[in-house]
Design a protein around this motif. Structure first.
Motif, mmCIF file in Angstrom:
data_model
loop_
_atom_site.group_PDB
_atom_site.id
_atom_site.type_symbol
_atom_site.label_atom_id
_atom_site.label_comp_id
_atom_site.label_asym_id
_atom_site.label_seq_id
_atom_site.Cartn_x
_atom_site.Cartn_y
_atom_site.Cartn_z
ATOM 1 N N GLU A 45 0.833 -1.213 0.000
ATOM 2 C CA GLU A 45 0.000 0.000 0.000
ATOM 3 C C GLU A 45 0.861 1.254 0.000
ATOM 4 O O GLU A 45 0.583 2.224 -0.724
ATOM 5 C CB GLU A 45 -0.916 -0.006 1.223
ATOM 6 C CG GLU A 45 -1.817 1.200 1.342
ATOM 7 C CD GLU A 45 -2.709 1.160 2.574
ATOM 8 O OE1 GLU A 45 -2.963 2.230 3.147
ATOM 9 O OE2 GLU A 45 -3.150 0.053 2.966
ATOM 10 N N ASP A 46 1.937 1.241 0.788
ATOM 11 C CA ASP A 46 2.818 2.412 0.840
ATOM 12 C C ASP A 46 3.499 2.655 -0.493
ATOM 13 O O ASP A 46 3.629 3.801 -0.941
ATOM 14 C CB ASP A 46 3.859 2.227 1.944
ATOM 15 C CG ASP A 46 3.258 2.303 3.334
ATOM 16 O OD1 ASP A 46 2.271 3.035 3.503
ATOM 17 O OD2 ASP A 46 3.758 1.630 4.238
ATOM 18 N N LEU A 79 1.113 4.284 -2.801
ATOM 19 C CA LEU A 79 0.951 5.702 -2.481
ATOM 20 C C LEU A 79 2.153 6.505 -2.963
ATOM 21 O O LEU A 79 2.007 7.618 -3.492
ATOM 22 C CB LEU A 79 0.760 5.881 -0.974
ATOM 23 C CG LEU A 79 -0.614 5.508 -0.420
ATOM 24 C CD1 LEU A 79 -0.590 5.462 1.107
ATOM 25 C CD2 LEU A 79 -1.666 6.494 -0.892
ATOM 26 N N ARG A 80 3.352 5.950 -2.804
ATOM 27 C CA ARG A 80 4.552 6.675 -3.232
ATOM 28 C C ARG A 80 4.650 6.809 -4.745
ATOM 29 O O ARG A 80 5.411 7.642 -5.249
ATOM 30 C CB ARG A 80 5.810 5.988 -2.678
ATOM 31 C CG ARG A 80 6.008 6.193 -1.183
ATOM 32 C CD ARG A 80 7.406 5.790 -0.744
ATOM 33 N NE ARG A 80 7.668 4.376 -0.936
ATOM 34 C CZ ARG A 80 7.382 3.420 -0.050
ATOM 35 N NH1 ARG A 80 6.806 3.746 1.109
ATOM 36 N NH2 ARG A 80 7.678 2.160 -0.301
ATOM 37 N N THR A 91 2.262 7.892 -6.431
ATOM 38 C CA THR A 91 1.439 9.062 -6.717
ATOM 39 C C THR A 91 2.169 10.311 -6.243
ATOM 40 O O THR A 91 3.082 10.236 -5.410
ATOM 41 C CB THR A 91 0.081 8.973 -6.004
ATOM 42 O OG1 THR A 91 0.287 9.038 -4.581
ATOM 43 C CG2 THR A 91 -0.623 7.652 -6.328
ATOM 44 N N GLY A 140 -6.643 11.397 2.779
ATOM 45 C CA GLY A 140 -6.690 11.546 1.333
ATOM 46 C C GLY A 140 -8.112 11.701 0.840
ATOM 47 O O GLY A 140 -9.078 11.321 1.508
ATOM 48 N N SER A 164 -0.807 3.432 10.074
ATOM 49 C CA SER A 164 0.117 3.231 8.950
ATOM 50 C C SER A 164 1.276 2.308 9.289
ATOM 51 O O SER A 164 2.003 1.879 8.395
ATOM 52 C CB SER A 164 0.666 4.578 8.476
ATOM 53 O OG SER A 164 1.522 5.140 9.469
ATOM 54 N N ARG A 194 -1.569 10.766 5.415
ATOM 55 C CA ARG A 194 -1.282 9.366 5.056
ATOM 56 C C ARG A 194 -0.279 9.294 3.911
ATOM 57 O O ARG A 194 0.592 8.393 3.907
ATOM 58 C CB ARG A 194 -2.587 8.652 4.661
ATOM 59 C CG ARG A 194 -2.388 7.180 4.307
ATOM 60 C CD ARG A 194 -1.894 6.382 5.492
ATOM 61 N NE ARG A 194 -1.619 4.983 5.159
ATOM 62 C CZ ARG A 194 -0.433 4.523 4.753
ATOM 63 N NH1 ARG A 194 0.594 5.363 4.601
ATOM 64 N NH2 ARG A 194 -0.275 3.244 4.486
ATOM 65 N N ARG A 195 -0.352 10.207 2.955
ATOM 66 C CA ARG A 195 0.606 10.204 1.852
ATOM 67 C C ARG A 195 2.000 10.537 2.365
ATOM 68 O O ARG A 195 2.999 9.950 1.921
ATOM 69 C CB ARG A 195 0.159 11.216 0.784
ATOM 70 C CG ARG A 195 1.141 11.386 -0.362
ATOM 71 C CD ARG A 195 1.330 10.094 -1.139
ATOM 72 N NE ARG A 195 2.387 10.220 -2.148
ATOM 73 C CZ ARG A 195 3.673 10.061 -1.897
ATOM 74 N NH1 ARG A 195 4.086 9.771 -0.671
ATOM 75 N NH2 ARG A 195 4.562 10.175 -2.868
ATOM 76 N N ALA A 229 3.476 7.515 4.088
ATOM 77 C CA ALA A 229 4.024 6.555 3.130
ATOM 78 C C ALA A 229 5.406 6.992 2.649
ATOM 79 O O ALA A 229 6.307 6.157 2.476
ATOM 80 C CB ALA A 229 3.075 6.399 1.941
#
Length: 441
Positions: free
Chosen positions: A164-165, A168-169, A171, A308, A325, A379-380, A383
């Motif tokens: 998941e991380d 996100l990274r 993006t 997000g 997280s 959260r972004r 990550a």
């Protein structure tokens, strides 16, 4: 053949930020490496994240003075320096913390009264004395679900999720979108920062629709750079006094119903609006980033959320994002009880990165016109931090004398001591009392 030298983690992050902001790297000041790491010891790269976030603002604002890693650390821990009438406020409610459940841990946030009351309702108890046993009787998921269903804030303390991380990274850290059209010329010329010239945001009007830490750190930074910042809060939701004193520097503060005609009059004359409420709540108020961009051409819209925009109904805070997280378990001191970063680093970093975005987008608007939006989330940023190089163990705590890094103000006869700004060569103006200004430019 020797391997190519890789950039320092903080430098790599700063370069990524500048690229996402559309900045020409050759035209941006190259600031030297810190004299020593920012003293925010942790297993994760908190020091690098903090340095890169503050350097990003300094770079886009044209600040050439050398940054002080000690000053940055104390700025990130500003709640620890804060005193009101020589007394340090209690910044954490007894309803906020880690609680052992039947199968693990839960992290709660109850600093606001309505969240504390919802927590009690969700657990079916009436006072704090019964809270430990109420958690012990439930699984983490059962407890978090029950509290959330009543409008409280609780998350299961989880291990990190590398897949998941990584997604996100992939993006943007700062999601920037532009809409072609006319811009709005700033009232002051575009000038590099120096002691004898206008501050870079002189004449810029910023409407601050944020609370708690991350958004207010962003707008506090914009005020430091010369912007006229007006913070608006709903009349029915008081802000803890200490929290406003910690991040309210240089702003005016007023109370106003978001649905009122006065709000739209303020928006029509603003250059920037900074949004910090849940995306779904903004939609219901008619203040979504998309609607604002459509209704007020030339506006720069900066939006921050905890989780997000793809989770628009979900509220959250730095501590909750750390817990869910995986950060809290990475930072555990004993491998059992969850730990935490040495500061609310997701909040502060989000604030500085968003401020850097606003400064850069105002320049793009001046140059190219158009309406601009930027979004990020705690959260972004979590990550991003989880993907940076780690330390086997936290470095020893560095002793820092707070005296040269502390500012003193008199606010209505009350003595206030707060951290000085992380950006060198500048000083905060005093916070106004919360809600005591008029809602007008």
């Amino acid at each position: 053949m020797s391997a190519p030298l890789l950039p320092r983690p903080d430098q790599a992050l700063r370069d990524r930020v500048l690229t996402e902001l559309g900045m020409d790297h050759s035209s941006v000041l190259i600031l030297p490496a810190p004299a020593h790491p920012v003293p925010l010891p942790s297993r994760l790269a908190t020091a690098d994240l903090a340095w890169a976030s503050v350097v990003s603002v300094a770079s886009v604002a044209g600040i050439s003075a050398e940054l002080d890693p000690d000053r940055i650390a104390l700025s990130y821990r500003s709640d620890r320096l804060l005193t009101v009438d020589d007394t340090a406020p209690s910044v954490w409610s007894p309803y906020s913390g880690f609680w052992r459940s039947r199968d693990g841990w839960v992290r709660t946030h109850g600093n606001y009264r309505h969240h504390a009351e919802a927590l009690l309702r969700g657990l079916g108890i009436t006072d704090l004395d019964a809270i430990s046993s109420a958690f012990a009787e439930r699984t983490s998921t059962e407890a978090a679900t029950a509290i959330s269903s009543e409008g409280g804030l609780a998350v299961v303390v989880s291990t990190e999720r590398p897949i998941e991380d990584a997604a996100l990274r992939s993006t943007p850290l700062l999601d920037i979108r532009g809409v072609e059209g006319p811009g709005r010329a700033p009232l002051a010329p575009d000038l590099p920062l120096s002691p004898v010239r206008a501050l870079p945001l002189s004449g810029i009007r910023v409407l601050d629709l944020t609370r708690v830490i991350a958004g207010p750190v962003c707008t506090r930074t914009l005020a430091l750079l010369g912007a006229d910042v007006l913070r608006i809060d709903p009349p029915h939701l008081p802000e803890p006094e200490w929290q406003h004193f910690d991040t309210g520097h240089g702003k005016r503060s007023a109370l106003l119903d978001a649905r009122s005609s006065e709000m739209h009059a303020l928006l029509a004359q603003a250059d920037v609006v900074v949004l910090g409420y849940r995306p779904a709540a903004l939609d219901r108020l008619g203040l979504s980033a998309e609607l604002l961009a459509e209704r007020y051409p030339g506006l720069v819209v900066a939006q921050l959320s905890a989780w997000g925009v793809d989770r628009p109904e979900r509220a959250g805070f730095d501590s909750l994002v750390q817990a869910e997280s995986g950060i809290a378990l990475v930072e555990s001191a004993d491998g059992d009880r969850p730990g935490a970063l040495p500061a609310q680093a997701l909040d502060h970093s989000a604030g500085y990165l968003l401020a850097a975005s606003v400064v850069a987008l105002l320049e793009r608007r001046r140059r190219d016109g158009g309406t601009w939006q930027v979004r990020t989330s705690l959260r972004r940023i979590a990550a991003e931090l989880l993907g940076m190089p780690r330390n086997a163990e936290p470095a020893p705590e560095r002793d820092v004398d707070p005296a040269p890094h502390t500012a003193h103000f008199d606010i209505g006869g009350r003595r206030l001591a707060t951290a000085r700004p992380a950006l060198p060569g500048l000083d905060f103006r005093a916070p106004h009392e919360w809600g005591m200004d008029q809602p007008r430019w």
